[in-house]
Design an enzyme around this catalytic site. Sequence first.
Site, PDB file in Angstrom:
ATOM      1  N   GLY A 256     -20.133  66.032  88.139  1.00 26.40           N
ATOM      2  CA  GLY A 256     -21.542  65.878  88.523  1.00 26.40           C
ATOM      3  C   GLY A 256     -21.750  64.615  89.364  1.00 26.40           C
ATOM      4  O   GLY A 256     -22.443  64.635  90.385  1.00 26.40           O
ATOM      5  N   CYS A 367     -22.725  58.443  77.815  1.00 28.42           N
ATOM      6  CA  CYS A 367     -23.868  59.245  77.349  1.00 28.42           C
ATOM      7  C   CYS A 367     -23.986  59.125  75.832  1.00 28.42           C
ATOM      8  O   CYS A 367     -24.213  60.098  75.130  1.00 28.42           O
ATOM      9  CB  CYS A 367     -23.725  60.696  77.794  1.00 28.42           C
ATOM     10  SG  CYS A 367     -22.196  61.476  77.280  1.00 28.42           S
TER      11      CYS A 367
HETATM   12  C1  LIG Z   1     -18.029  61.995  80.019  1.00 22.58           C
HETATM   13  S1  LIG Z   1     -16.884  63.045  80.766  1.00 22.58           S
HETATM   14  C2  LIG Z   1     -17.153  62.643  82.426  1.00 22.58           C
HETATM   15  C3  LIG Z   1     -18.301  63.389  83.074  1.00 22.58           C
HETATM   16  C4  LIG Z   1     -18.276  63.235  84.580  1.00 22.58           C
HETATM   17  N1  LIG Z   1     -18.233  61.848  84.991  1.00 22.58           N
HETATM   18  C5  LIG Z   1     -19.458  63.919  85.260  1.00 22.58           C
HETATM   19  O1  LIG Z   1     -20.389  63.254  85.675  1.00 22.58           O
HETATM   20  O2  LIG Z   1     -19.412  65.144  85.402  1.00 22.58           O
HETATM   21  C6  LIG Z   1     -15.416  62.211  80.383  1.00 22.58           C
HETATM   22  C7  LIG Z   1     -14.160  62.617  81.181  1.00 22.58           C
HETATM   23  O3  LIG Z   1     -13.205  61.601  80.938  1.00 22.58           O
HETATM   24  C8  LIG Z   1     -11.915  62.157  81.015  1.00 22.58           C
HETATM   25  N2  LIG Z   1     -11.012  61.180  80.411  1.00 22.58           N
HETATM   26  C9  LIG Z   1     -10.878  60.869  79.087  1.00 22.58           C
HETATM   27  N3  LIG Z   1      -9.976  59.878  78.937  1.00 22.58           N
HETATM   28  C10 LIG Z   1      -9.542  59.537  80.188  1.00 22.58           C
HETATM   29  C11 LIG Z   1      -8.616  58.597  80.695  1.00 22.58           C
HETATM   30  N4  LIG Z   1      -7.935  57.785  79.878  1.00 22.58           N
HETATM   31  N5  LIG Z   1      -8.411  58.550  82.029  1.00 22.58           N
HETATM   32  C12 LIG Z   1      -9.075  59.373  82.873  1.00 22.58           C
HETATM   33  N6  LIG Z   1      -9.972  60.298  82.444  1.00 22.58           N
HETATM   34  C13 LIG Z   1     -10.206  60.375  81.119  1.00 22.58           C
HETATM   35  C14 LIG Z   1     -12.063  63.473  80.306  1.00 22.58           C
HETATM   36  O4  LIG Z   1     -11.027  64.370  80.697  1.00 22.58           O
HETATM   37  C15 LIG Z   1     -13.463  63.910  80.778  1.00 22.58           C
HETATM   38  O5  LIG Z   1     -13.342  64.762  81.885  1.00 22.58           O
END
Ligand SMILES: C[S@@+](CC[C@H](N)C(=O)[O-])C[C@H]1O[C@@H](n2cnc3c(N)ncnc32)[C@H](O)[C@@H]1O
Length: 440
Positions: A256, A367
């Site tokens: 997003g 969030c």
């Molecule tokens: C809160 S969501 C992100 C939503 C996104 N920013 C959006 O606006 O659509 C968290 C994301 O962090 C990723 N994630 C979790 N740990 C991570 C890491 N150590 N390095 C990179 N990505 C990570 C997950 O795969 C997930 O897609």
Amino acid sequence: MPRAAPPAGLPAREAAVRLLVAVLSEGHSLDAAVAKEFQQSALEPRDRALARLIAATVLRRLGELEFVLNSYLERPLPKRQGALWQILLSGAAQLLFLETPPHAAVGLAVEQARRDRHAAHYDKLVNALLRRLAREGAAALQASDAVALNIPAWLLQRWGEAYGAEAARHIAAASLAEAPLDISVKEAPEAWAARLGGAVLPTGSVRLAAGGRIEDLPGYAEGVWWVQDAAAALPVRLLGPVAGKSVVDLCAAPGGKTAQLAAAGADVTAVDLSGARLKRLAANLERLHLAAQLVEADAATWSPGRTFDAVLLDAPCTATGTIRRHPDILRLKRPDDAAALADIQSRLLDNAAGLVAPGGTLLYCTCSLEPEEGARQIERFLAHDRRFARSPIAAGVCGIAAEWLTPHGELRTLPCHLPGERPELSGMDGFYAARLTRIG
Ligand SMILES: C[S@@+](CC[C@H](N)C(=O)[O-])C[C@H]1O[C@@H](n2cnc3c(N)ncnc32)[C@H](O)[C@@H]1O
């Protein structure tokens, strides 16, 4: 003898019960359960939406549903009962919250029980309990406290400590409402709001009443807009004009914020740990005719050998600000999850800081409503990395109301903010965001 074709409406109810088993008994998130359930399913899109709606309603209203059902049970249900409890919960949710006609909700629940080897002996019990609930359940709920029944006590207590008891109840009540459909539009939000029957919010997002298939709405297939809560759209807006700037979006999927940055003309690098989620991000960008460089990497250690004008870190978190959209959070999160995630967030934040060019911006957001994933994280960071200082956010900018800001000029939206005249068009996700500048 071959079994007769299932009555209309039964497959959707059966799918709803499998979703509930996956979340409540096996600990999967509702999104993961939905993805698995419908991966190879012949169910019509309308029935899939109904199954998800029933499951989400049970998860949101579990405390109230259990309270009423338990008050009718003379003795506890036996251990070996198949999916009897989930069948009862899903029938009760349809009767009390989804306005399903009683003959359909009760009849289909009885049929479901009969088709479950272990629940089959209890078909008469299902019939009697749900009929009684159809007659008396609504009155019983009117006299009960929805917040106390549905929101886990530990979560309410945490919010009370962070925001005060009264605000905690507002947050909790708003978290039990269904969220409207907020979208981010590439261009001409006013015109698209008129076309879609929605309204442009002060923050620039377009808000519509939820319901129906998103893919069928005008502009979706052409890639004019994407679904994004109004609060989730704020962090990127806080970066100001980004056209021509290099921006890295850490923890980017499903994209997003990447889409917002690319639509605003930034040169975007999107990093995520999950290859599967990056594939979804790529598909989303393709539909929107937008481009970004995608990198599959752990953002806590990723070291590209260069810096960026701006770094956005949307860190993984407990997501307690998004309960309206993800009611499974109420049933799956545990009291020490925020502390465990805060460790990961601090490692991500420390690495993100090294990617910011001198004079550049670091925007951290989650969030979550939990202080250790928001304000406390930034206090810790600023105490040991003297190269950064807050760049306070001012009320009025990007339609931000004064009550959404902390005394330090950080964004702190709550689900009870942005009240509207109609409850189904009110609220926003609980987002925390801090904007920092590299001064050293
Ligand atoms: C809160 S969501 C992100 C939503 C996104 N920013 C959006 O606006 O659509 C968290 C994301 O962090 C990723 N994630 C979790 N740990 C991570 C890491 N150590 N390095 C990179 N990505 C990570 C997950 O795969 C997930 O897609």
